[in-house]
Design a protein around this motif. Structure first.
Motif, short mmCIF file in Angstrom:
data_model
loop_
_atom_site.label_atom_id
_atom_site.label_comp_id
_atom_site.label_asym_id
_atom_site.label_seq_id
_atom_site.Cartn_x
_atom_site.Cartn_y
_atom_site.Cartn_z
N GLY A 162 0.80 -1.21 0.00
CA GLY A 162 0.00 0.00 0.00
C GLY A 162 0.84 1.26 0.00
N ASP A 163 1.98 1.23 0.67
CA ASP A 163 2.87 2.39 0.68
C ASP A 163 3.33 2.73 -0.74
OD1 ASP A 163 2.69 2.66 3.41
OD2 ASP A 163 4.57 1.60 3.82
N HIS A 164 3.62 1.71 -1.54
CA HIS A 164 4.04 1.95 -2.91
C HIS A 164 2.94 2.65 -3.71
CE1 HIS A 164 6.88 -1.52 -2.03
NE2 HIS A 164 7.68 -0.54 -2.35
N ALA A 204 2.97 6.57 -5.20
CA ALA A 204 2.84 6.77 -6.65
C ALA A 204 1.77 7.79 -7.01
CB ALA A 204 2.53 5.44 -7.34
N GLY A 205 0.96 8.19 -6.03
CA GLY A 205 -0.17 9.08 -6.31
C GLY A 205 0.17 10.35 -7.06
N ILE A 253 -4.05 1.06 -13.78
CA ILE A 253 -3.97 -0.35 -13.43
C ILE A 253 -2.78 -0.50 -12.49
CG2 ILE A 253 -3.59 -2.69 -14.31
CD1 ILE A 253 -4.68 -1.72 -17.01
N THR A 254 -2.96 -1.18 -11.38
CA THR A 254 -1.86 -1.35 -10.43
C THR A 254 -1.44 -2.82 -10.34
OG1 THR A 254 -3.26 -1.68 -8.48
CG2 THR A 254 -2.69 0.60 -9.06
N PHE A 255 -0.23 -3.05 -9.87
CA PHE A 255 0.35 -4.39 -9.80
C PHE A 255 -0.51 -5.34 -8.97
CE2 PHE A 255 3.13 -7.35 -7.42
CZ PHE A 255 3.57 -8.13 -8.48
N LEU A 307 -3.09 3.69 -3.41
CA LEU A 307 -3.36 4.78 -4.34
C LEU A 307 -4.72 5.40 -4.08
CD1 LEU A 307 -2.72 6.45 -6.87
CD2 LEU A 307 -3.61 4.55 -8.25
N LEU A 308 -5.74 4.58 -3.85
CA LEU A 308 -7.07 5.12 -3.53
C LEU A 308 -7.02 6.01 -2.29
CD1 LEU A 308 -9.37 2.00 -4.14
CD2 LEU A 308 -9.31 4.11 -5.50
#
Length: 337
Positions: A220-222, A226-227, A239-241, A249-250
């Motif tokens: 979640g930190d990644h 990235a936001g 699209i996320t990994f 991101l949300l």
């Protein structure tokens, strides 16, 4: 052996050209091994200076049968479900799992696999981060290996079909009207991340879409970190990994006041249970994680019984559409998918 290192069962097996379990049976006096093989193994053991130790006793026929397992990170909820499926099959057959975590470090995974080879009857490598030359070395070793979510020769192979899954995601976004897509990637050594990137690049070109790739990770930190880059490139869909990255991101988008899916749609891979409870609920690709583990055991069980490896299995994920994706409207109020 040189360098003062204790000679291990795996060293004897490698030199004798047989399996660790065969060496263990011979040195523990089993009568199930042929006279010729027993003599050969004992000769090799004597020449190498092998002495029985705790690891050899653990492998004594009829006591403990162990499957070594490596995972990149046990905090990732993808892996515990795979281990449940694998463990159920192993327990039913009288085996136990010896699980090691590499911390996403390919060098640590190599050390762990080499150590496990001395203590286990077989290996299961979950989403292995090993470099190709090191993976080849492990596969050339004396015990059978199953790869989960990585293809390899001379091994059992059970994977999620990320090519099919990536196509489903892009088809969904294209049908909603999205043309500029961002991909927040995963760990650099991840085989599945490579599969997704290559598929997304190829398909977006064919579909007349733009793709921007962003460095990410698995947590979640990644996703949270990235936001700013996601917002800065002007993509209408992301699209996320995996789902943890998407949820991070949300969270950043919520904290920044960016409407989802009004300003940007978010979708991901894996559909872990918490994805349905994200805000908004996350559109994600559902894969059969426990089934991966069960199939990994089926492959390994066949090989341990002396059969050839079954054909590689690719499980097709299913797209679960929820409220995090919608049409990219200019007024910022997207219709739900």
């Amino acid at each position: 052996m040189t360098g003062g290192r204790r000679v291990r069962l795996v060293d004897v097996a490698r030199e004798a050209g047989t399996s660790v379990s065969t060496v263990s049976r011979v040195l523990n006096g089993s009568e199930q091994i042929s006279f010729e093989v027993s003599n050969h193994v004992r000769s090799v053991a004597a020449r190498l200076g092998y002495r029985a130790d705790g690891a050899a006793k653990e492998l004594k026929l009829g006591q403990v049968r162990t499957i070594g397992v490596t995972v990149p990170d046990l905090a990732n909820p993808f892996f515990p479900e795979v281990l449940k499926g694998l463990g159920a099959g192993a327990r039913a057959a009288g085996y136990r799992l010896l699980i090691s975590e590499s911390g996403e470090d390919p060098d640590e995974e190599l050390r762990l696999t080499e150590e496990l080879t001395s203590h286990a009857s077989a290996l299961v490598l979950c989403s292995s981060r090993l470099r190709p030359k090191h993976l080849a070395r492990i596969l050339d070793g004396p015990i059978p290996v199953v790869c989960v979510n990585r293809t390899a020769k001379q091994a059992g192979v059970v994977c999620v079909d990320y090519r099919s899954g990536s196509r489903q995601l892009l088809d969904h976004l294209a049908n909603l009207g999205h043309r500029r897509i961002a991909y927040v990637g995963g760990p650099p050594a991840s085989w599945s991340d490579g599969q997704r990137r290559r598929t997304l690049r190829t398909l977006t070109r064919k579909m007349g879409m733009e793709l921007a790739e962003i460095t990410g990770g698995w947590s979640g930190d990644h996703g949270y970190d990235a936001g700013p880059e996601v917002l800065g490139i002007g993509a209408t869909a992301v699209i996320t990994f995996n789902d943890l990255v998407a949820i991070g991101l949300l969270s950043w988008l919520h904290d920044t006041g960016v409407a989802v899916p009004g300003a940007v749609s978010v979708t991901s891979y894996d559909d872990i249970p918490v994805a349905a409870y994200a805000r908004p609920p996350l559109t994600s690709l559902r894969n059969q994680r426990a089934q991966l583990g069960r199939l990994a055991w089926d492959h390994l069980s066949a090989r341990l019984a002396g059969d050839q490896w079954p054909q590689p299995v690719m499980l097709t994920p299913t797209l679960i559409v929820r409220a995090s994706t919608g049409r990219p409207l200019e007024n910022g109020e997207a219709d739900p998918a």
